[in-house]
Design a protein around this motif. Structure first.
Motif, mmCIF file in Angstrom:
data_model
loop_
_atom_site.group_PDB
_atom_site.id
_atom_site.type_symbol
_atom_site.label_atom_id
_atom_site.label_comp_id
_atom_site.label_asym_id
_atom_site.label_seq_id
_atom_site.Cartn_x
_atom_site.Cartn_y
_atom_site.Cartn_z
ATOM 1 N N UNK A 198 88.316 4.662 -13.171
ATOM 2 C CA UNK A 198 88.395 5.495 -14.464
ATOM 3 C C UNK A 198 89.871 6.207 -14.175
ATOM 4 N N UNK A 199 90.781 5.491 -14.846
ATOM 5 C CA UNK A 199 92.312 5.764 -14.702
ATOM 6 C C UNK A 199 92.869 6.734 -15.823
ATOM 7 N N UNK A 200 94.283 7.177 -15.395
ATOM 8 C CA UNK A 200 95.040 7.823 -16.393
ATOM 9 C C UNK A 200 94.411 8.964 -16.812
ATOM 10 N N UNK A 201 93.782 9.551 -15.666
ATOM 11 C CA UNK A 201 92.947 10.731 -16.055
ATOM 12 C C UNK A 201 93.731 12.046 -15.413
ATOM 13 N N UNK A 202 94.017 12.055 -14.109
ATOM 14 C CA UNK A 202 94.413 13.562 -13.497
ATOM 15 C C UNK A 202 95.926 13.684 -14.099
ATOM 16 N N UNK A 203 96.419 14.910 -14.485
ATOM 17 C CA UNK A 203 97.687 15.303 -14.539
ATOM 18 C C UNK A 203 98.168 15.062 -15.996
ATOM 19 N N UNK A 204 97.286 14.718 -17.008
ATOM 20 C CA UNK A 204 97.627 14.491 -18.338
ATOM 21 C C UNK A 204 98.250 15.670 -19.052
ATOM 22 N N UNK A 205 99.383 15.537 -19.529
ATOM 23 C CA UNK A 205 100.230 16.733 -20.561
ATOM 24 C C UNK A 205 99.326 16.968 -21.562
ATOM 25 N N UNK A 206 98.658 15.914 -22.331
ATOM 26 C CA UNK A 206 98.062 16.025 -23.650
ATOM 27 C C UNK A 206 96.562 16.405 -22.966
ATOM 28 N N UNK A 207 96.612 17.626 -23.227
ATOM 29 C CA UNK A 207 95.024 18.266 -22.883
ATOM 30 C C UNK A 207 93.922 17.851 -23.712
ATOM 31 N N UNK A 208 94.352 17.688 -24.840
ATOM 32 C CA UNK A 208 93.376 17.272 -25.808
ATOM 33 C C UNK A 208 92.781 16.023 -25.505
ATOM 34 N N UNK A 209 93.680 14.967 -24.979
ATOM 35 C CA UNK A 209 93.297 13.803 -24.518
ATOM 36 C C UNK A 209 92.422 13.853 -23.168
ATOM 37 N N UNK A 210 92.707 14.770 -22.365
ATOM 38 C CA UNK A 210 92.173 15.137 -21.199
ATOM 39 C C UNK A 210 90.669 15.533 -21.337
ATOM 40 N N UNK A 211 90.361 16.492 -22.490
ATOM 41 C CA UNK A 211 89.221 16.819 -22.905
ATOM 42 C C UNK A 211 88.495 15.680 -23.348
ATOM 43 N N UNK A 212 89.146 14.840 -24.315
ATOM 44 C CA UNK A 212 88.394 13.532 -24.790
ATOM 45 C C UNK A 212 87.949 12.892 -23.754
ATOM 46 N N UNK A 213 88.733 12.445 -22.662
ATOM 47 C CA UNK A 213 88.115 11.630 -21.601
ATOM 48 C C UNK A 213 86.880 12.101 -20.844
ATOM 49 N N UNK A 214 86.728 13.586 -20.731
ATOM 50 C CA UNK A 214 85.394 14.135 -20.230
ATOM 51 C C UNK A 214 84.224 14.006 -21.085
ATOM 52 N N UNK A 215 84.459 14.467 -22.388
ATOM 53 C CA UNK A 215 83.705 14.534 -23.338
ATOM 54 C C UNK A 215 82.972 12.988 -23.920
ATOM 55 N N UNK A 216 83.967 12.003 -23.956
ATOM 56 C CA UNK A 216 83.377 10.902 -24.342
ATOM 57 C C UNK A 216 83.463 9.839 -23.472
ATOM 58 N N UNK A 217 84.344 9.397 -22.626
ATOM 59 C CA UNK A 217 84.618 8.294 -21.806
ATOM 60 C C UNK A 217 83.569 8.623 -20.530
ATOM 61 N N UNK A 218 83.747 9.605 -19.906
ATOM 62 C CA UNK A 218 83.206 10.167 -18.643
ATOM 63 C C UNK A 218 81.527 10.180 -18.893
ATOM 64 N N UNK A 219 81.131 10.837 -20.090
ATOM 65 C CA UNK A 219 79.779 10.716 -20.648
ATOM 66 C C UNK A 219 79.340 9.259 -20.414
ATOM 67 N N UNK A 220 80.030 8.381 -21.142
ATOM 68 C CA UNK A 220 79.617 6.998 -21.058
ATOM 69 C C UNK A 220 79.404 6.227 -19.746
ATOM 70 N N UNK A 221 80.431 6.563 -18.961
ATOM 71 C CA UNK A 221 80.471 6.194 -17.675
ATOM 72 C C UNK A 221 79.153 6.631 -16.755
ATOM 73 N N UNK A 222 79.125 7.772 -17.030
ATOM 74 C CA UNK A 222 77.735 8.121 -16.285
ATOM 75 C C UNK A 222 76.518 7.657 -16.518
ATOM 76 N N UNK A 223 76.203 7.203 -17.920
ATOM 77 C CA UNK A 223 75.401 6.590 -18.581
ATOM 78 C C UNK A 223 75.295 4.882 -17.714
ATOM 79 N N UNK A 224 76.493 4.504 -17.934
ATOM 80 C CA UNK A 224 76.691 3.103 -17.385
ATOM 81 C C UNK A 224 76.385 2.938 -15.899
ATOM 82 N N UNK A 225 76.698 4.131 -15.051
ATOM 83 C CA UNK A 225 76.505 4.168 -13.610
ATOM 84 C C UNK A 225 75.017 4.364 -13.271
ATOM 85 N N UNK A 226 74.217 5.038 -14.108
ATOM 86 C CA UNK A 226 73.020 5.204 -13.940
ATOM 87 C C UNK A 226 72.014 4.088 -14.231
ATOM 88 N N UNK A 227 72.723 3.100 -15.310
ATOM 89 C CA UNK A 227 72.083 1.885 -15.471
ATOM 90 C C UNK A 227 72.427 0.894 -14.238
#
Length: 344
Positions: free
Chosen positions: A82-111
């Motif tokens: 789960x890379x290129x996450x912490x310290x992003x200057x683009x906070x909209x991209x930061x929010x997108x990673x949490x809302x979209x990518x992380x949500x998907x990864x949680x689902x993948x991890x559970x599977x």
């Protein structure tokens, strides 16, 4: 210290010449008990399904991997990176990673039946168009970002853990000391550290851009960092470890070398092409990785030890390549078990 519990797992980098099911089968055949799964492996499987790379196909790919691992008695120890996450200057991209990518990864991890996601330290290069930096070294922002992702992990059922790892070429976090300081500041029960023998040694001992392959003060520096490791690390916060070596190059990795990439740190280029398993001095291994591993186990570490190999040899089209690497890996692990008197 004798009789130290450890569990072996294998991670054969991101090389897609050979199918993931084949690599999983070879890992199990040679006696590994676990496997790290790279997200890119799931993407590769997804692209082969009707409809190509879609969210549903990613989930389908994860289900396929889970079925194979269950049939082989393999545990998925972590999903990464789960890379290129912490310290992003683009906070909209930061929010997108949490809302979209992380949500998907949680689902993948559970599977996949894993509760651990690995976060490597950020090395996102400057914007190629503007040349402006895209990440910050502001520790308050880095700590806050990791607190935020940890808190989201705690809200899951069951909760997710995050293993933060310092890469030797990380822009701001490139030593285990910096990584550990951040883990302590984050102060969340589900945010720990991944200690990687290669990345530790690659930062303070090795320099592939030099003819010797070592820094001028390599031997003193590695002794000092191992001593600090033993004194400072709370082993309960070590979520898993990675044990591999690196190859001493015959020529410095500078401009003109076949692996040289102008805008890529030499340690990263080296890492992608020339990792080795421990005890492979006959192949050029020279890092003090066994000394580092011994220190970690002497601290009382009990848990997963992964052999995370990246190498140009993984793209050899020979069908026996996965078997050869799995055999090399288990031979390395068995030697480590013997030398450190580990209980597996």
């Amino acid at each position: 210290m004798a009789n130290r519990p450890a569990i072996s797992s294998l991670s054969l980098g991101r090389a897609w010449v050979h199918e993931l099911p084949v690599k999983l089968e070879q890992a199990a055949n040679q006696g590994f008990q676990g496997i790290e799964i790279f997200y890119e492996d799931l993407e590769y499987l997804s692209r082969q399904l009707p409809g190509g790379l879609t969210r549903n196909n990613l989930l389908q790919g994860a289900r396929q991997v889970r079925r194979i691992c269950r049939s082989l008695n393999l545990k998925v120890i972590a999903l990464q990176p789960f890379w290129f996450y912490e310290g992003l200057l683009d906070r909209a991209e930061h929010d997108r990673l949490l809302a979209e990518k992380l949500t998907l990864w949680f689902e993948l991890g559970r599977i996949l039946k894993t509760d651990t996601i690995l976060i490597p330290s950020n090395f996102l290069p400057p914007d190629p168009q503007t040349g402006k930096p895209r990440i910050t070294g502001d520790m308050d922002i880095i700590v806050g970002d990791l607190q935020q992702i940890a808190d989201l992990g705690l809200k899951q059922s069951p909760p997710f853990r995050f293993a933060y790892e310092s890469l030797a070429w990380g822009t701001y976090v490139n030593t285990w000391e910096k990584c550990w300081d951040i883990v302590c500041q984050v102060d969340r029960p589900n945010l720990g550290i991944c200690l990687d023998t290669f990345n530790i040694a690659a930062r303070v001992y090795a320099d592939p851009s030099l003819p010797t392959g070592k820094t001028a003060t390599a031997d003193a520096d590695i002794k000092a960092t191992i001593s600090r490791l033993i004194r400072r690390i709370d082993v309960r916060k070590v979520f898993f470890i990675q044990i591999v070596d690196g190859e001493r190059l015959s020529a410095p990795l500078v401009e003109g070398h076949e692996w040289y990439v102008q805008e890529q740190p030499s340690r990263m280029s080296w890492s992608r092409n020339a990792r080795l398993f421990a005890y492979e001095q006959d192949r050029g291994g020279y890092l003090p990785v066994v000394d580092i591993a011994k220190a970690i186990f002497d601290m009382g570490f009990e848990g997963w030890a992964s052999l995370e190999l990246f190498s140009r040899t993984l793209v050899d089209p020979d069908p026996k390549t996965p078997e050869k690497h799995a055999k090399r890996g288990i031979e390395s692990w068995n030697k480590l078990v013997r030398d450190l008197q580990l209980r597996t």
